[in-house]
Design a protein around this motif. Sequence first.
Motif, short mmCIF file in Angstrom:
data_model
loop_
_atom_site.label_atom_id
_atom_site.label_comp_id
_atom_site.label_asym_id
_atom_site.label_seq_id
_atom_site.Cartn_x
_atom_site.Cartn_y
_atom_site.Cartn_z
N LYS A 2 0.84 -1.21 0.00
CA LYS A 2 0.00 0.00 0.00
C LYS A 2 0.87 1.26 0.00
CE LYS A 2 -4.29 -1.25 2.15
NZ LYS A 2 -4.65 -1.99 3.35
N ALA A 3 0.34 2.33 -0.58
CA ALA A 3 1.09 3.60 -0.61
C ALA A 3 1.42 4.05 0.81
CB ALA A 3 0.29 4.66 -1.34
N SER A 4 0.49 3.85 1.73
CA SER A 4 0.76 4.30 3.10
C SER A 4 1.94 3.53 3.70
CB SER A 4 -0.49 4.16 3.97
OG SER A 4 -0.93 2.82 3.95
N GLN A 5 2.08 2.26 3.32
CA GLN A 5 3.23 1.49 3.82
C GLN A 5 4.53 1.97 3.18
OE1 GLN A 5 1.25 -2.22 2.66
NE2 GLN A 5 1.94 -3.07 4.62
N ILE A 6 4.47 2.29 1.90
CA ILE A 6 5.68 2.76 1.21
C ILE A 6 6.17 4.06 1.86
CG2 ILE A 6 6.60 3.60 -1.00
CD1 ILE A 6 4.41 1.84 -2.35
N ARG A 7 5.21 4.95 2.14
CA ARG A 7 5.55 6.22 2.78
C ARG A 7 6.26 5.96 4.11
NH1 ARG A 7 0.61 7.85 3.42
NH2 ARG A 7 0.08 9.01 1.55
N GLN A 8 5.69 5.06 4.89
CA GLN A 8 6.27 4.75 6.21
C GLN A 8 7.64 4.09 6.08
OE1 GLN A 8 5.57 5.97 8.98
NE2 GLN A 8 3.77 6.92 8.07
N ARG A 9 7.76 3.17 5.11
CA ARG A 9 9.03 2.46 4.95
C ARG A 9 10.14 3.43 4.53
NH1 ARG A 9 7.89 -3.32 3.94
NH2 ARG A 9 9.85 -3.60 2.81
N ASN A 242 -0.53 5.28 -12.91
CA ASN A 242 -0.62 5.75 -11.52
C ASN A 242 -2.06 5.78 -11.01
OD1 ASN A 242 2.09 6.19 -11.53
ND2 ASN A 242 2.01 8.39 -11.16
N TYR A 243 -2.98 6.07 -11.92
CA TYR A 243 -4.37 6.20 -11.48
C TYR A 243 -4.98 4.85 -11.10
CZ TYR A 243 -4.03 11.04 -12.84
OH TYR A 243 -3.66 12.36 -12.91
N ASP A 244 -4.23 3.78 -11.37
CA ASP A 244 -4.72 2.45 -10.99
C ASP A 244 -4.19 2.02 -9.62
OD1 ASP A 244 -6.05 2.42 -13.33
OD2 ASP A 244 -4.62 1.15 -14.40
N ASN A 245 -3.39 2.85 -8.98
CA ASN A 245 -2.89 2.43 -7.66
C ASN A 245 -3.84 2.88 -6.55
OD1 ASN A 245 -2.20 5.00 -6.61
ND2 ASN A 245 -0.29 4.99 -7.78
N ASP A 246 -3.52 2.50 -5.33
CA ASP A 246 -4.49 2.71 -4.24
C ASP A 246 -4.55 4.14 -3.71
OD1 ASP A 246 -2.05 2.69 -2.83
OD2 ASP A 246 -2.97 1.79 -1.06
N LEU A 247 -3.73 5.05 -4.27
CA LEU A 247 -3.88 6.46 -3.92
C LEU A 247 -5.05 7.07 -4.69
CD1 LEU A 247 -0.13 7.43 -3.97
CD2 LEU A 247 -1.62 7.67 -1.98
N PHE A 248 -5.26 6.58 -5.90
CA PHE A 248 -6.27 7.18 -6.78
C PHE A 248 -7.55 6.37 -6.90
CE2 PHE A 248 -2.41 9.27 -8.05
CZ PHE A 248 -2.82 10.58 -8.19
N GLN A 249 -7.44 5.04 -6.79
CA GLN A 249 -8.62 4.22 -7.06
C GLN A 249 -9.84 4.57 -6.20
OE1 GLN A 249 -9.91 2.03 -9.34
NE2 GLN A 249 -8.26 3.03 -10.46
#
Length: 508
Positions: A2-9, A242-249
């Motif tokens: 998930k994008a939120s995990q990437i941000r944290q990592r 990008n629009y298919d990832n969980d930030l945009f979906q």
Amino acid sequence: MKASQIRQRFLGYFARNGHTVVPSSSLIPHDDPTLFFVNAGMVQFKDVFTGAERRDYARAVTAQKCLRVSGKHNDLENVGRTARHHTFFEMLGNFSFGDYFKADAIRMAWDLFIEDLGIDADRVWVTVYEDDDEAFALWRDRVGVPERRIQRLGAKDNFWSMGDTGPCGPCSELHYDFGSAISDDPRGPAGGDDRYVEFCNLVFMQFEQAADGSRMLLPRPSIDTGTGLERVATILQGVYNNYDNDLFQPLIQEACRISGATYHSDPEVDTALRVLADHARATAFLVADGVMPSNEQRGYVLRRVMRRAIRFGVKLGIDRPFLHELTRKVGEEFAGTYPDVNDRAAFVSEVVRAEEERFRRTLSRGMRLLDDALEAAGPSKTVAGDVAFTLSDTYGFPLDLTQLIAAEKGVEVDKAGFDEALEAQKKRGRQAWKGSGEQAIAEFWRALAETHGATAFTGYDHEQDTGAILAIVKRGVAADGAAEWSHVDRLTAGETGVVLLDRTPFYG
Ligand code: SER
């Protein structure tokens, strides 16, 4: 992932490596008249790079809200049409202020993306500035990137500057190869094919650029890196767009719910849905950071973005105000990361709704005028400048909106004619002002502002507040009929005036 995990990592990796985690700054640059909006993670550290400001850390890491919709970095026209352009986006960055330099920046980037996050090393290409032999050697010898996947590019691609002035330097970029499913172009990032997507930029900050174009050396070589969270999420989620990832979906699904449209049913519909998702993010974050739609400067950029979104919504057949529903969703989605955008959701919603209602009142009449002009465009394929001007001045169609609609029909707008009409109107305005007393009035308020300074706005936090009265001003009428303002000690029933406070929860 998930994008939120990437941000944290990302933040966690650099925190473990001695970096201080610094919160994102507002989208509105603090004390910086050269930029409308923060367009990169380094902006809040500009003065630290140049040595004008000192902090108690020499390494920092951030997830920074950014906007690229004006000035040197402007991606607006590409939004919705490409797989990876946005107005609002998040930039992950690690920074060294005269601490580590090239070798460590390169080593840590590789360690994070390949070892920690698990991006497939065989798909990564690297570009370096054309004469940066040192960076080339570091990638090849220390990291082990095969020579054929390291390319040298010129200043357009591999020399980074924030704007016309400020810290800058040669850079080195990491690109991900999405493979033959996208195209069979084997040339790597240098070929410019969409199969290769830049996801991280390491800037070797060495210079400060002055307004006259000259460059001075920074006190100490520094590092500024920028990684598009949206792009890394796309790579790690195994999608291409990008629009298919969980930030945009979630936003696209919300736009589908509102419009009744289906994503991936038609390319034009997809473009509109992506524009809505992108522009809703920009709108929510801008209003939450205190920008209001208006006809000037930042407010005008916001207004253009909003009106562009509304018009794409109309294209999808949405016949009622809707943008505020999308901005609410943005607030919910980002509540855990940027609490302001959710805490202020009700305020944002109200501002957005009012703007949409205002625009919709003139939208259909403006569209009829434009449709007629497009039909009349004939073989010259041009919309007259004065029509574009009337659309902007009377119907609230920003020029780029008119251009966008015209371009969809293969028609151009006479920009020179538009500028002429605008200039003529300004001239009429200036003439009409002569002798109206406006100058004196403006002077009166300027003096008041100078004496008392700004009023603190507390409305984000309270609906009631206590403040001190700094001045009371009464409105009278001068002999020539113009308004006349004077200082008084009190206003009584029936009089009109202004009470100036040191702080207030009322929006000005
Ligand atoms: N400032 C550089 C960029 O925006 C790296 O952060 O790409």
